[in-house]
Scaffold this motif. Structure first.
Motif, PDB file in Angstrom:
ATOM      1  N   GLN A 145       0.828  -1.209   0.000  1.00 33.13           N
ATOM      2  CA  GLN A 145       0.000   0.000   0.000  1.00 33.13           C
ATOM      3  C   GLN A 145       0.859   1.256   0.000  1.00 33.13           C
ATOM      4  OE1 GLN A 145      -2.661   0.284   3.345  1.00 33.13           O
ATOM      5  NE2 GLN A 145      -3.894   1.868   2.395  1.00 33.13           N
ATOM      6  N   PHE A 148       2.871   1.544  -3.473  1.00 36.77           N
ATOM      7  CA  PHE A 148       2.019   1.884  -4.615  1.00 36.77           C
ATOM      8  C   PHE A 148       1.414   3.281  -4.480  1.00 36.77           C
ATOM      9  CE2 PHE A 148       1.724  -2.840  -5.288  1.00 36.77           C
ATOM     10  CZ  PHE A 148       2.424  -2.820  -6.475  1.00 36.77           C
ATOM     11  N   LYS A 149       1.202   3.726  -3.261  1.00 34.03           N
ATOM     12  CA  LYS A 149       0.731   5.092  -3.072  1.00 34.03           C
ATOM     13  C   LYS A 149       1.800   6.078  -3.544  1.00 34.03           C
ATOM     14  CE  LYS A 149      -1.094   8.318   0.369  1.00 34.03           C
ATOM     15  NZ  LYS A 149      -1.523   8.509   1.787  1.00 34.03           N
ATOM     16  N   GLN A 152       1.992   5.917  -7.364  1.00 32.68           N
ATOM     17  CA  GLN A 152       0.849   6.558  -8.004  1.00 32.68           C
ATOM     18  C   GLN A 152       0.993   8.080  -8.041  1.00 32.68           C
ATOM     19  OE1 GLN A 152      -1.965   4.998  -9.518  1.00 32.68           O
ATOM     20  NE2 GLN A 152      -2.025   7.099 -10.273  1.00 32.68           N
ATOM     21  N   TYR A 155       3.275   8.851 -10.920  1.00 33.22           N
ATOM     22  CA  TYR A 155       2.609   8.655 -12.210  1.00 33.22           C
ATOM     23  C   TYR A 155       1.673   9.833 -12.509  1.00 33.22           C
ATOM     24  CZ  TYR A 155       3.988   3.914 -13.548  1.00 33.22           C
ATOM     25  OH  TYR A 155       4.682   2.824 -13.979  1.00 33.22           O
ATOM     26  N   SER A 156       0.894  10.233 -11.525  1.00 36.16           N
ATOM     27  CA  SER A 156      -0.047  11.344 -11.709  1.00 36.16           C
ATOM     28  C   SER A 156       0.699  12.641 -12.015  1.00 36.16           C
ATOM     29  CB  SER A 156      -0.913  11.516 -10.452  1.00 36.16           C
ATOM     30  OG  SER A 156      -1.643  10.346 -10.177  1.00 36.16           O
ATOM     31  N   PHE A 203       0.255  -3.750 -11.572  1.00 41.87           N
ATOM     32  CA  PHE A 203      -0.086  -2.357 -11.266  1.00 41.87           C
ATOM     33  C   PHE A 203       0.259  -1.451 -12.442  1.00 41.87           C
ATOM     34  CE2 PHE A 203       1.239   1.856  -9.860  1.00 41.87           C
ATOM     35  CZ  PHE A 203       0.144   2.265  -9.110  1.00 41.87           C
ATOM     36  N   VAL A 204       1.445  -1.623 -12.987  1.00 40.30           N
ATOM     37  CA  VAL A 204       1.905  -0.749 -14.061  1.00 40.30           C
ATOM     38  C   VAL A 204       1.129  -0.987 -15.352  1.00 40.30           C
ATOM     39  CG1 VAL A 204       3.878  -0.079 -15.471  1.00 40.30           C
ATOM     40  CG2 VAL A 204       4.193  -0.554 -13.041  1.00 40.30           C
ATOM     41  N   ASN A 207      -3.179  -0.651 -14.303  1.00 34.60           N
ATOM     42  CA  ASN A 207      -3.697   0.575 -13.692  1.00 34.60           C
ATOM     43  C   ASN A 207      -3.228   1.844 -14.381  1.00 34.60           C
ATOM     44  OD1 ASN A 207      -4.642  -1.286 -11.941  1.00 34.60           O
ATOM     45  ND2 ASN A 207      -3.559  -0.552 -10.136  1.00 34.60           N
ATOM     46  N   GLN A 208      -2.249   1.715 -15.278  1.00 34.64           N
ATOM     47  CA  GLN A 208      -1.703   2.905 -15.919  1.00 34.64           C
ATOM     48  C   GLN A 208      -1.974   2.884 -17.421  1.00 34.64           C
ATOM     49  OE1 GLN A 208      -0.626   5.100 -13.798  1.00 34.64           O
ATOM     50  NE2 GLN A 208      -0.918   3.599 -12.174  1.00 34.64           N
ATOM     51  N   GLU A 212       2.434   4.919 -20.680  1.00 32.34           N
ATOM     52  CA  GLU A 212       3.295   4.867 -19.507  1.00 32.34           C
ATOM     53  C   GLU A 212       3.941   3.500 -19.371  1.00 32.34           C
ATOM     54  OE1 GLU A 212       0.529   5.949 -16.544  1.00 32.34           O
ATOM     55  OE2 GLU A 212       0.917   8.080 -16.705  1.00 32.34           O
TER      56      GLU A 212
END
Length: 279
Positions: A145, A148-149, A152, A155-156, A203-204, A207-208, A212
């Motif tokens: 958690q 990945f937070k 993220q 990424y944003s 995740f990559v 979720n992206q 990316e």
């Protein structure tokens, strides 16, 4: 000066030799000391003073937060076991620095931007340090958690940087994009030691955005290759160890039966160990 007086009195206290009846007085002096440093805006002196002592009242965290002595507050959170609070504060500082970086780019403030990049590196190192320490102490769910937070957020921010259009500041915009992209690769490399490679890739890739994923495809392939290589090495090592042990037993058994050039002596212990019957 009140600050000098309090510091002089504190120097006379030794925590490992402190009588129970003086503990309340000692804690009051510690709180007063931090309060004075905050009020006098001696922010850089707070953390070094905190590290000199072991016991600090919880009120000191509030005082550090009010004075924006964030390094000191994070240190106190960590020493009191409040890892989530420590991480959340670090992440908020990281986000604020990103906001300031975007402002510097839009204002075409090269000097401000350069100084903020240095601050940003310190913030990133702090966040990753907390993630790594927490990975050694918590279960896998909490570990993932946090990592990945952090990922993220980058990424944003990278998406936001890609949409940034500032005339006559193209070099700073490009530098910011490269910096964030490099940071993401650094995070991926380090978190690979604490989070399942399968979970990271999911995740990559899921979720992206596809763009990316393509940008970080090579580093993910390298991580996967390294993971597979280590697994193969481990598997082969186990097989070699197994074969070596088995071969050794067979060799000792043979020598026990027929003798050898090293004059290995037969004994009851060997016969019992290898279950050899006298022939």
């Amino acid at each position: 000066c009140q600050l000098e007086y309090v510091e002089t009195v504190l120097e006379g206290f030794k925590e490992d030799e402190l009588p129970p009846n003086l503990m309340d007085t000692y804690l009051f002096l510690l709180t007063t000391h931090i309060d004075l440093l905050c009020k006098l805006n001696k922010i850089d002196e707070i953390l070094p003073n905190l590290k000199k002592r072991q016991a600090y009242p919880i009120d000191c965290i509030t005082k550090c937060l009010e004075a924006k002595a964030y390094d000191a507050a994070i240190y106190l959170y960590n020493t009191t076991g409040k890892i989530d609070d420590s991480f959340n504060l670090s992440v908020n500082i990281l986000k604020e620095t990103f906001d300031d970086l975007f402002k510097a780019v839009r204002a075409k403030d090269v000097n401000g931007y350069t100084n903020l990049i240095r601050v940003h590196k310190v913030n990133l190192d702090r966040c990753m340090s907390i993630c790594k320490d927490n990975s050694d102490k918590s279960d896998s769910a909490d570990t993932e958690q946090m990592w990945f937070k952090l990922l993220q957020i980058f990424y944003s921010t990278l998406n936001e940087a890609r949409e940034l259009k500032v005339v006559e500041s193209e070099e700073m915009v490009s530098d910011l994009q490269v910096t964030i992209s490099t940071n993401i690769k650094t995070i991926l490399n380090i978190m690979n030691s604490y989070v399942s490679i399968k979970t990271i890739i999911q995740f990559v890739t899921m979720n992206q955005k596809q763009a990316e994923y393509k940008e970080f495809k090579e580093i993910l392939k390298t991580m996967l290759f390294t993971y597979t290589l280590y697994n193969n090495i481990l598997h082969c090592t186990r097989k070699l160890i197994s074969r070596t042990v088995r071969r050794s037993e067979e060799e000792y058994t043979r020598e026990l039966r027929i003798g050898n050039v090293y004059h290995l002596l037969k004994c009851e212990e060997c016969e019992k160990e290898f279950d050899i019957e006298e022939k």
